[in-house]
Design a protein around this motif. Structure first.
Motif, PDB file in Angstrom:
ATOM      1  N   GLU A   1       0.820  -1.216   0.000  1.00 32.81           N
ATOM      2  CA  GLU A   1       0.000   0.000   0.000  1.00 32.81           C
ATOM      3  C   GLU A   1       0.856   1.269   0.000  1.00 32.81           C
ATOM      4  OE1 GLU A   1      -2.831  -0.011   3.169  1.00 32.81           O
ATOM      5  OE2 GLU A   1      -3.369  -2.120   2.861  1.00 32.81           O
ATOM      6  N   VAL A   2       2.068   1.166   0.538  1.00 32.44           N
ATOM      7  CA  VAL A   2       2.923   2.353   0.661  1.00 32.44           C
ATOM      8  C   VAL A   2       4.190   2.266  -0.180  1.00 32.44           C
ATOM      9  CG1 VAL A   2       2.094   2.854   2.998  1.00 32.44           C
ATOM     10  CG2 VAL A   2       4.122   1.409   2.704  1.00 32.44           C
ATOM     11  N   ALA A   3       4.525   1.070  -0.657  1.00 27.26           N
ATOM     12  CA  ALA A   3       5.829   0.832  -1.298  1.00 27.26           C
ATOM     13  C   ALA A   3       6.125   1.811  -2.421  1.00 27.26           C
ATOM     14  CB  ALA A   3       5.903  -0.603  -1.814  1.00 27.26           C
ATOM     15  N   ASP A   4       5.159   2.053  -3.298  1.00 26.92           N
ATOM     16  CA  ASP A   4       5.404   2.887  -4.478  1.00 26.92           C
ATOM     17  C   ASP A   4       4.798   4.280  -4.379  1.00 26.92           C
ATOM     18  OD1 ASP A   4       6.697   0.698  -5.685  1.00 26.92           O
ATOM     19  OD2 ASP A   4       4.786  -0.104  -6.388  1.00 26.92           O
ATOM     20  N   THR A   5       4.033   4.527  -3.309  1.00 26.66           N
ATOM     21  CA  THR A   5       3.313   5.806  -3.205  1.00 26.66           C
ATOM     22  C   THR A   5       3.915   6.771  -2.201  1.00 26.66           C
ATOM     23  OG1 THR A   5       1.796   4.819  -1.595  1.00 26.66           O
ATOM     24  CG2 THR A   5       1.133   4.761  -3.914  1.00 26.66           C
ATOM     25  N   VAL A   6       4.692   6.267  -1.256  1.00 30.41           N
ATOM     26  CA  VAL A   6       5.270   7.130  -0.218  1.00 30.41           C
ATOM     27  C   VAL A   6       6.758   7.323  -0.494  1.00 30.41           C
ATOM     28  CG1 VAL A   6       5.726   7.449   2.234  1.00 30.41           C
ATOM     29  CG2 VAL A   6       3.574   6.403   1.489  1.00 30.41           C
ATOM     30  N   LYS A   7       7.119   8.554  -0.778  1.00 27.42           N
ATOM     31  CA  LYS A   7       8.514   8.893  -1.056  1.00 27.42           C
ATOM     32  C   LYS A   7       9.082   9.635   0.153  1.00 27.42           C
ATOM     33  CE  LYS A   7       9.770   9.891  -5.263  1.00 27.42           C
ATOM     34  NZ  LYS A   7      10.031  10.551  -6.567  1.00 27.42           N
ATOM     35  N   LEU A   8      10.234   9.172   0.631  1.00 30.95           N
ATOM     36  CA  LEU A   8      10.860   9.754   1.823  1.00 30.95           C
ATOM     37  C   LEU A   8      12.235  10.309   1.469  1.00 30.95           C
ATOM     38  CD1 LEU A   8      10.092   6.912   4.414  1.00 30.95           C
ATOM     39  CD2 LEU A   8       8.677   8.886   3.842  1.00 30.95           C
ATOM     40  N   ARG A   9      12.713  11.184   2.342  1.00 31.84           N
ATOM     41  CA  ARG A   9      14.080  11.714   2.216  1.00 31.84           C
ATOM     42  C   ARG A   9      14.940  11.058   3.282  1.00 31.84           C
ATOM     43  NH1 ARG A   9      14.555  17.909   1.887  1.00 31.84           N
ATOM     44  NH2 ARG A   9      13.567  17.824   3.931  1.00 31.84           N
ATOM     45  N   PHE A  10      15.996  10.368   2.844  1.00 25.73           N
ATOM     46  CA  PHE A  10      16.831   9.557   3.729  1.00 25.73           C
ATOM     47  C   PHE A  10      18.210  10.182   3.910  1.00 25.73           C
ATOM     48  CE2 PHE A  10      13.916   6.679   1.540  1.00 25.73           C
ATOM     49  CZ  PHE A  10      13.401   5.912   2.577  1.00 25.73           C
ATOM     50  N   LEU A  11      18.736  10.047   5.132  1.00 27.03           N
ATOM     51  CA  LEU A  11      20.139  10.365   5.420  1.00 27.03           C
ATOM     52  C   LEU A  11      20.767   9.093   5.979  1.00 27.03           C
ATOM     53  CD1 LEU A  11      22.498  12.315   5.598  1.00 27.03           C
ATOM     54  CD2 LEU A  11      21.629  13.109   7.807  1.00 27.03           C
ATOM     55  N   PRO A  12      21.322   8.232   5.106  1.00 29.24           N
ATOM     56  CA  PRO A  12      21.863   6.938   5.549  1.00 29.24           C
ATOM     57  C   PRO A  12      23.136   7.113   6.372  1.00 29.24           C
ATOM     58  CG  PRO A  12      21.475   6.992   3.155  1.00 29.24           C
ATOM     59  CD  PRO A  12      21.418   8.405   3.649  1.00 29.24           C
ATOM     60  N   LYS A  13      23.491   6.070   7.126  1.00 34.79           N
ATOM     61  CA  LYS A  13      24.652   6.147   8.011  1.00 34.79           C
ATOM     62  C   LYS A  13      25.960   6.287   7.233  1.00 34.79           C
ATOM     63  CE  LYS A  13      24.670   1.094   8.507  1.00 34.79           C
ATOM     64  NZ  LYS A  13      24.461  -0.026   9.459  1.00 34.79           N
ATOM     65  N   ASP A  14      26.061   5.669   6.040  1.00 37.63           N
ATOM     66  CA  ASP A  14      27.318   5.758   5.309  1.00 37.63           C
ATOM     67  C   ASP A  14      27.585   7.178   4.820  1.00 37.63           C
ATOM     68  OD1 ASP A  14      25.148   5.473   3.594  1.00 37.63           O
ATOM     69  OD2 ASP A  14      26.337   4.597   1.995  1.00 37.63           O
ATOM     70  N   VAL A  15      26.525   7.933   4.528  1.00 40.82           N
ATOM     71  CA  VAL A  15      26.687   9.336   4.120  1.00 40.82           C
ATOM     72  C   VAL A  15      27.192  10.161   5.301  1.00 40.82           C
ATOM     73  CG1 VAL A  15      25.479  11.399   3.295  1.00 40.82           C
ATOM     74  CG2 VAL A  15      24.925   9.162   2.329  1.00 40.82           C
ATOM     75  N   GLN A  16      26.630   9.923   6.487  1.00 42.02           N
ATOM     76  CA  GLN A  16      27.077  10.647   7.682  1.00 42.02           C
ATOM     77  C   GLN A  16      28.529  10.314   8.016  1.00 42.02           C
ATOM     78  OE1 GLN A  16      23.858  10.494  10.887  1.00 42.02           O
ATOM     79  NE2 GLN A  16      23.021   9.082   9.360  1.00 42.02           N
ATOM     80  N   LEU A  17      28.882   9.034   7.876  1.00 40.56           N
ATOM     81  CA  LEU A  17      30.254   8.640   8.179  1.00 40.56           C
ATOM     82  C   LEU A  17      31.246   9.218   7.179  1.00 40.56           C
ATOM     83  CD1 LEU A  17      29.598   4.923   9.196  1.00 40.56           C
ATOM     84  CD2 LEU A  17      30.301   6.798  10.696  1.00 40.56           C
ATOM     85  N   ALA A  18      30.722   9.562   5.986  1.00 44.53           N
ATOM     86  CA  ALA A  18      31.561  10.237   4.989  1.00 44.53           C
ATOM     87  C   ALA A  18      31.593  11.747   5.233  1.00 44.53           C
ATOM     88  CB  ALA A  18      31.045   9.946   3.579  1.00 44.53           C
ATOM     89  N   LYS A  19      31.026  12.154   6.390  1.00 47.45           N
ATOM     90  CA  LYS A  19      31.017  13.554   6.829  1.00 47.45           C
ATOM     91  C   LYS A  19      30.219  14.454   5.882  1.00 47.45           C
ATOM     92  CE  LYS A  19      35.415  13.024   9.269  1.00 47.45           C
ATOM     93  NZ  LYS A  19      36.770  13.542   9.507  1.00 47.45           N
ATOM     94  N   ARG A  20      29.077  13.900   5.416  1.00 49.41           N
ATOM     95  CA  ARG A  20      28.183  14.665   4.559  1.00 49.41           C
ATOM     96  C   ARG A  20      26.766  14.562   5.108  1.00 49.41           C
ATOM     97  NH1 ARG A  20      29.842  11.201   0.634  1.00 49.41           N
ATOM     98  NH2 ARG A  20      27.685  10.973  -0.092  1.00 49.41           N
ATOM     99  N   THR A  21      25.896  15.447   4.641  1.00 53.48           N
ATOM    100  CA  THR A  21      24.499  15.415   5.057  1.00 53.48           C
ATOM    101  C   THR A  21      23.560  15.426   3.848  1.00 53.48           C
ATOM    102  OG1 THR A  21      24.520  17.834   5.299  1.00 53.48           O
ATOM    103  CG2 THR A  21      24.919  16.531   7.287  1.00 53.48           C
ATOM    104  N   ASP A  22      24.055  14.942   2.693  1.00 50.03           N
ATOM    105  CA  ASP A  22      23.222  14.908   1.488  1.00 50.03           C
ATOM    106  C   ASP A  22      22.065  13.927   1.683  1.00 50.03           C
ATOM    107  OD1 ASP A  22      25.353  16.416   0.491  1.00 50.03           O
ATOM    108  OD2 ASP A  22      26.395  14.619  -0.191  1.00 50.03           O
ATOM    109  N   LEU A  23      20.876  14.329   1.248  1.00 54.52           N
ATOM    110  CA  LEU A  23      19.699  13.487   1.392  1.00 54.52           C
ATOM    111  C   LEU A  23      19.430  12.703   0.107  1.00 54.52           C
ATOM    112  CD1 LEU A  23      17.244  15.876   3.290  1.00 54.52           C
ATOM    113  CD2 LEU A  23      18.869  14.234   4.236  1.00 54.52           C
ATOM    114  N   THR A  24      18.980  11.479   0.276  1.00 59.53           N
ATOM    115  CA  THR A  24      18.563  10.634  -0.839  1.00 59.53           C
ATOM    116  C   THR A  24      17.048  10.542  -0.812  1.00 59.53           C
ATOM    117  OG1 THR A  24      20.580   9.299  -0.718  1.00 59.53           O
ATOM    118  CG2 THR A  24      18.678   8.322  -1.832  1.00 59.53           C
ATOM    119  N   GLU A  25      16.400  10.885  -1.926  1.00 58.54           N
ATOM    120  CA  GLU A  25      14.938  10.828  -1.981  1.00 58.54           C
ATOM    121  C   GLU A  25      14.515   9.658  -2.865  1.00 58.54           C
ATOM    122  OE1 GLU A  25      11.071  13.740  -2.734  1.00 58.54           O
ATOM    123  OE2 GLU A  25      13.106  14.510  -2.977  1.00 58.54           O
ATOM    124  N   GLN A  26      13.726   8.748  -2.297  1.00 58.76           N
ATOM    125  CA  GLN A  26      13.213   7.617  -3.054  1.00 58.76           C
ATOM    126  C   GLN A  26      12.005   7.030  -2.335  1.00 58.76           C
ATOM    127  OE1 GLN A  26      15.937   3.869  -2.037  1.00 58.76           O
ATOM    128  NE2 GLN A  26      17.176   5.593  -2.744  1.00 58.76           N
TER     129      GLN A  26
END
Length: 655
Positions: free
Chosen positions: A290-315
């Motif tokens: 019901e939500v898989a293809d309809t709800v898009k979120l903005r993510f900040l994964p742990k590997d991005v933070q560990l790379a000292k960045r705060t870029d968001l991934t939207e999917q």
């Protein structure tokens, strides 16, 4: 720069003044000087909190068919010792030996580095997050410099700025030793005073249960443990069906080191927590599609933070789970439902992100955890945590009490497999090894299937079966038979894993207010809280045009009609102009205003004003009640009403 709902610069001082003046909340024990981290809610605050909780119950408890429980706030020491809270529920604290002040180490590092970066921006003449009003700007600068006196507006080298930003990107990932090294390396002080190295400070409030004080305990730091300890009863109540979820809403307590930021960091707060018990071998969710293809979120994964960045991934959440960025469907399903709940409350979707916990900040029980963070004038604030707690809690409580906290599942088709057994002649084993017989037996039981197969091959080839036993060395098993047998399992036993969404209602309460706040373009002093109508503390303001007694019957009739259908309303018959009465109720977030005037006396019609557009329509009292009900229930919008009834422009009540 923090902005209002309509992109205006946010003046937090003005907003805070409105919230306190209108009694959304106020410092507790203020007559006695107050206690930091403790707040009281006034009438509109109580109503807003109740409406948030009501929507939470409908969105989760009712929609997901959860079982709500209300467990005690007093918790025996043994329970929280077993859960790990006594040893691990702590923050890192520094002490300023000169002033005696205690500081949270990560916040001290964060405050100083952020202030230095802002000082760099000021020195370069760049735009910083300050109010437009010059007087307010000066006050804010003074407040910040008072807070961090060792920071001046000086330029930083590019590599230093990069390092500071990298530290801030993963500030939650440092342990005490690492925070101490950062404090030393970057000469971080408390307003010029050196601080002592960080030490661990347990955040729980201790107490004693009973008059003899022989049962130590704590005020609970979360509602979760009470739910885990009722698991067996809830499973039975649910007719032993899996998966299932319990839910609880109640006060929790954390003895914060240095409470600040108003409702965002307090010592007593309302939590709403869900414990979704799931089969560890199947963490799929039947409603995930019901939500898989309809709800898009903005993510900040742990590997991005560990790379000292705060870029968001939207999917979409479906893409995130498929890529294994989010561990499983059930965790992803609840993340999507959290997002839908927050946006239904009125939270700005552009100010929501899901940040994954890094290794050092991950709770001791969690295998994966994402925080729903909301952007405010204080920065990104964790408002909801969504964790996979694995089977940790049920396992430790079961081991400590000896009570089985598990699920027994009858298998429709028996599980069939082959397994190597090692049958030792007990009549030989006992006399041969005497007091060491149990040691030998334990080693035999621990031999893997792979190793048993090898021993069987040796035995078949006529070689002796030799094993290694601690303290005995090599032992030859003369009376043992190694044989492969078919096994059948008709019942499966397992300890459930737990997916836990945990909501800080006070943090959501405040963040929502910032997100819906704005002011009238023509007058910055006219603040407006544009709550969605069903969330607003009061739904309708009834205002008689004047104190004329002829208006009383209609006023009383309208108020009674709204009360009868459960719509919160209030009458303002003060001597202020109608415009001023509407303006002060805009600050309370009241979405609708009904004006009773001389035309009402003639034909029974009244005007209905919309808070956000300030537009009006006119109709009979019965029709106006129906309009408000339809909007609150989501059957109509204000635009629909205007199209149906037409705008009423016969009087200007705003001035």
């Amino acid at each position: 720069m923090a902005t209002t709902k309509v992109g205006q610069p946010l003046d937090r001082g003005t907003l805070d003044s409105i919230l306190r003046r209108r009694m959304f909340y106020t410092p507790a024990f203020e007559l006695y000087g107050g206690v930091s981290g403790l707040y009281d809610y006034g009438p509109p605050g109580c109503a807003l909190q109740a409406n948030i909780v009501d929507l939470w119950r409908k969105h989760f408890v009712m929609e997901e068919d959860m079982m709500e429980v209300d467990t005690t706030m007093l918790t025996p020491y043994e329970v929280l010792k077993t859960s790990g809270h006594v040893d691990k529920f702590a923050d890192w604290m520094c002490k300023d030996p000169k002033t005696g002040e205690h500081l949270r180490a990560d916040h001290l590092v964060e405050d100083v580095l952020e202030a230095r970066l802002k000082g760099d921006a000021e020195a370069r003449g760049e735009v910083v997050d300050e109010p437009e009003n010059e007087a307010d700007s000066c006050d804010k600068k003074k407040a910040r410099k008072k807070k961090v006196k060792d920071v001046k507006a000086v330029k930083l080298e590019d590599d230093v700025k990069t390092e500071y930003k990298g530290i801030l990107a993963q500030i939650d990932n440092y342990n005490g030793e690492e925070l101490g090294e950062l404090i030393q390396k970057h000469s971080i002080t408390n307003n010029g005073n050196p601080v002592e190295p960080p030490i661990s400070f347990n955040l729980m409030f201790g107490t004693a249960i009973g008059p003899s004080s022989n049962m130590p305990g704590f005020l609970r730091p979360e509602t979760a443990q009470g739910q885990f300890l009722t698991f067996a009863k809830l499973l039975d109540f649910n007719n032993a069906r899996m998966p299932f979820a319990s839910a609880s809403i109640g006060k929790s307590f954390r003895n914060e080191i240095s409470p600040k930021s108003g409702l965002l960091r307090v010592r007593e707060f309302l939590m709403a927590e869900i414990e979704h018990f799931v089969d560890p071998e199947n963490k799929n969710h039947p409603r995930f599609k019901e939500v898989a293809d309809t709800v898009k979120l903005r993510f900040l994964p742990k590997d991005v933070q560990l790379a000292k960045r705060t870029d968001l991934t939207e999917q979409t959440i479906g893409e995130a789970v498929k890529a294994k960025m989010v561990d499983n469907e059930t965790l992803g399903y609840f993340m999507a439902r959290i997002y839908l709940f927050l946006t239904e409350l009125g939270v700005d979707p552009k100010k929501i992100r899901f940040r994954q916990h890094m290794a050092n900040e991950m709770a001791h029980y969690a295998t994966d955890c994402w925080d729903a963070e909301l952007e405010t004038s204080y920065g990104w604030i964790e408002c909801v945590g969504c964790a996979d707690r694995s089977a940790y809690d049920l396992s430790v409580h079961s081991k400590r009490t000896g009570q089985p906290l598990l699920v027994r599942e009858n298998l429709e088709i028996p599980k069939v497999w082959e397994e190597w057994d090692m049958d030792v002649d007990k009549k030989w084993l006992g006399p041969r090894f005497k007091k060491d017989a149990k040691k030998v037996e334990t080693v035999i039981e621990s031999i893997s299937q792979e190793e048993r197969e090898k021993l069987a091959a040796k035995q078949k080839a006529g070689e002796p079966v030799i094993i290694n036993v601690p303290d005995l060395g090599e032992v030859t098993l003369e009376k043992v038979e190694i044989v492969k047998r078919e096994k059948k399992l008709y019942t499966r036993e397992f300890i459930p894993n737990v997916i836990e969404p945990s909501f800080g209602i006070g943090r959501i309460f405040y963040s929502l207010i910032e997100h819906v706040y704005h002011y009238r373009p023509e007058d910055r002093a006219r603040g407006v809280l544009s709550f969605p109508p069903k969330i607003a503390p009061t739904k309708v303001l009834i205002v008689p045009l004047s104190g004329n007694k002829d208006f009383d019957p209609a006023v009383h009739s309208l108020s009674r009609a709204f009360r009868k259908i459960g719509v919160a309303n209030r009458v303002d018959d003060s001597s202020a102009t109608i415009g001023k009465r509407y303006a002060r109720n805009d600050e309370l977030g009241t979405p609708f205003g009904v004006t009773v005037d001389f035309q009402t006396v003639k034909d029974g019609t009244v005007t209905l004003r919309d808070r956000d557009t300030m537009q009006q329509v006119r109709a009979s009292q019965e029709e106006i009640v129906n309009v408000v009900t339809a909007i609150l229930e989501g059957r109509e919008t204000w635009e629909d009403v205007v199209k149906r009834l037409g705008l009423f422009e016969g009087q200007d009540l705003e001035n």
